[in-house]
Design an enzyme around this catalytic site. Structure first.
Site, PDB file in Angstrom:
ATOM      1  N   CYS A  17       0.804  -1.213   0.000  1.00 57.14           N
ATOM      2  CA  CYS A  17       0.000   0.000   0.000  1.00 57.14           C
ATOM      3  C   CYS A  17       0.823   1.240   0.000  1.00 57.14           C
ATOM      4  O   CYS A  17       1.322   1.673   1.011  1.00 57.14           O
ATOM      5  CB  CYS A  17      -0.909   0.068   1.199  1.00 57.14           C
ATOM      6  SG  CYS A  17      -1.736   1.650   1.305  1.00 57.14           S
ATOM      7  N   ARG A  18       0.854   1.629  -1.214  1.00 54.51           N
ATOM      8  CA  ARG A  18       1.244   2.975  -1.460  1.00 54.51           C
ATOM      9  C   ARG A  18       2.210   3.369  -0.364  1.00 54.51           C
ATOM     10  O   ARG A  18       2.750   2.541   0.314  1.00 54.51           O
ATOM     11  CB  ARG A  18       0.024   3.886  -1.500  1.00 54.51           C
ATOM     12  CG  ARG A  18      -1.293   3.262  -2.031  1.00 54.51           C
ATOM     13  CD  ARG A  18      -1.163   2.541  -3.340  1.00 54.51           C
ATOM     14  NE  ARG A  18      -2.400   2.430  -4.072  1.00 54.51           N
ATOM     15  CZ  ARG A  18      -3.154   1.359  -4.074  1.00 54.51           C
ATOM     16  NH1 ARG A  18      -2.805   0.304  -3.398  1.00 54.51           N
ATOM     17  NH2 ARG A  18      -4.249   1.350  -4.788  1.00 54.51           N
TER      18      ARG A  18
END
Length: 323
Positions: free
Chosen positions: A56-57
């Site tokens: 995630c990012r």
């Protein structure tokens, strides 16, 4: 168990909406509570659980880094979802057994996706099902899903319960807060979120309005890090953590996948490159929470509007160079 209502507009990244001019604007997080001695959520060992994606990012990774820096591993348990973000959102292992080091939800063993947590906390929830999620096991609800606030919770909320050496670690020191806040503001807009503005742009003008400010900010950061190990003062702060999680993904993902290709980090920014490698190789909080297989799998296979073939790029080799 998973919700049967149609939540695809909240969970399916291929249905992510852009503005009329083709630009991408990120929605604000919804759960914004804090852990305090005199509030609803009080600091207790073992009371809280953190749901993350290693892919995630940058957002979830910075909570993992801070958790380890502060020595909170025995205080706050963690579950990592599969990197195979699907039409229902982030899946637990029971929904995607193909990914070996994904976890099930130990608090709700029948939950299959992160969205189930959101609907348990708020049956009428209408936002996106993002990670990280800081969960209260006692009240069975979400405390906070905004990573910038979670890292500040981790920085101070448990200090009175921690050994002195860990309590003394302060990634948001009062003497430097104004400078940290200032850096965070433009780094978030043009770098952390800037790469997404490039990658999710649906018009040439929206892309160019994002890509040139991104590299202007990287140029600025390159000058700031000349001869320095940290962005602010001579100590590690949250400004370093927030920038690191984007730069470590830059060459493996953002250069090609998001068209952030005016320069890469390893060849175009020697000061940023050295700063990033020192953090990764010299501090296990950064290295152990950076999983390149998760990162590349999610970006290249989940974002089908950007990469319809779902082919995962092989390079760069290596993902990060040695010191």
């Amino acid at each position: 168990m998973t919700s049967t209502k149609d939540t695809s507009s909240q969970s399916d990244i291929s249905k992510l909406k852009t503005e009329s001019d083709g630009s991408f604007n990120r929605a604000a997080s919804s759960f914004r509570n804090f852990i305090t001695n005199d509030g609803k959520f009080t600091p207790e060992k073992g009371r809280y659980h953190l749901y993350v994606s290693y892919a995630c990012r940058p957002w979830a990774t910075r909570t993992l880094i801070t958790r380890k820096l502060k020595g909170l591993e025995d205080f706050i348990s963690v579950s990592a979802v599969s990197p195979h973000l699907d039409a229902e959102g982030w899946p637990f292992k029971n929904a995607d057994p193909s990914w070996e080091d994904a976890d099930n939800d130990p608090e709700h063993p029948d939950f299959q996706h992160v969205k189930d947590l959101y609907f348990l906390a708020d049956p009428n929830y209408g936002g996106r099902f993002t990670v990280p999620v800081l969960w209260d096991k006692k009240l069975d609800t979400i405390v906070n899903n905004e990573s910038s606030e979670i890292i500040r919770i981790f920085n101070t909320a448990f200090n009175h319960l921690l050994p002195a050496d860990k309590a003394a670690i302060d990634i948001y020191p009062e003497a430097h807060r104004q400078e940290i806040d200032s850096i965070n503001e433009w780094v978030y807009d043009t770098v952390n979120n800037g790469v997404y503005k490039c990658g999710f742009a649906q018009s040439q003008s929206a892309y160019e309005d994002a890509v040139y400010p991104l590299f202007k900010s990287l140029d600025r950061l390159e000058e700031m890090l000349k001869g320095k190990d940290y962005l602010v003062g001579n100590t590690l702060t949250e400004a370093d953590i927030r920038l690191f999680v984007t730069t470590i993904r830059f060459d493996p993902v953002y250069v090609g996948h998001f068209k952030c290709n005016l320069r890469d980090i390893r060849h175009g920014y020697p000061n940023i490159h050295l700063w990033m490698r020192k953090l990764y190789w010299n501090n296990d909080a950064f290295k152990s929470n950076t999983k390149f297989d998760h990162i590349k799998e999610t970006y290249y296979t989940a974002q089908t509007t950007v990469n319809p073939s779902r082919v995962v790029a092989a390079g760069p080799v290596p993902h990060i160079k040695p010191l």
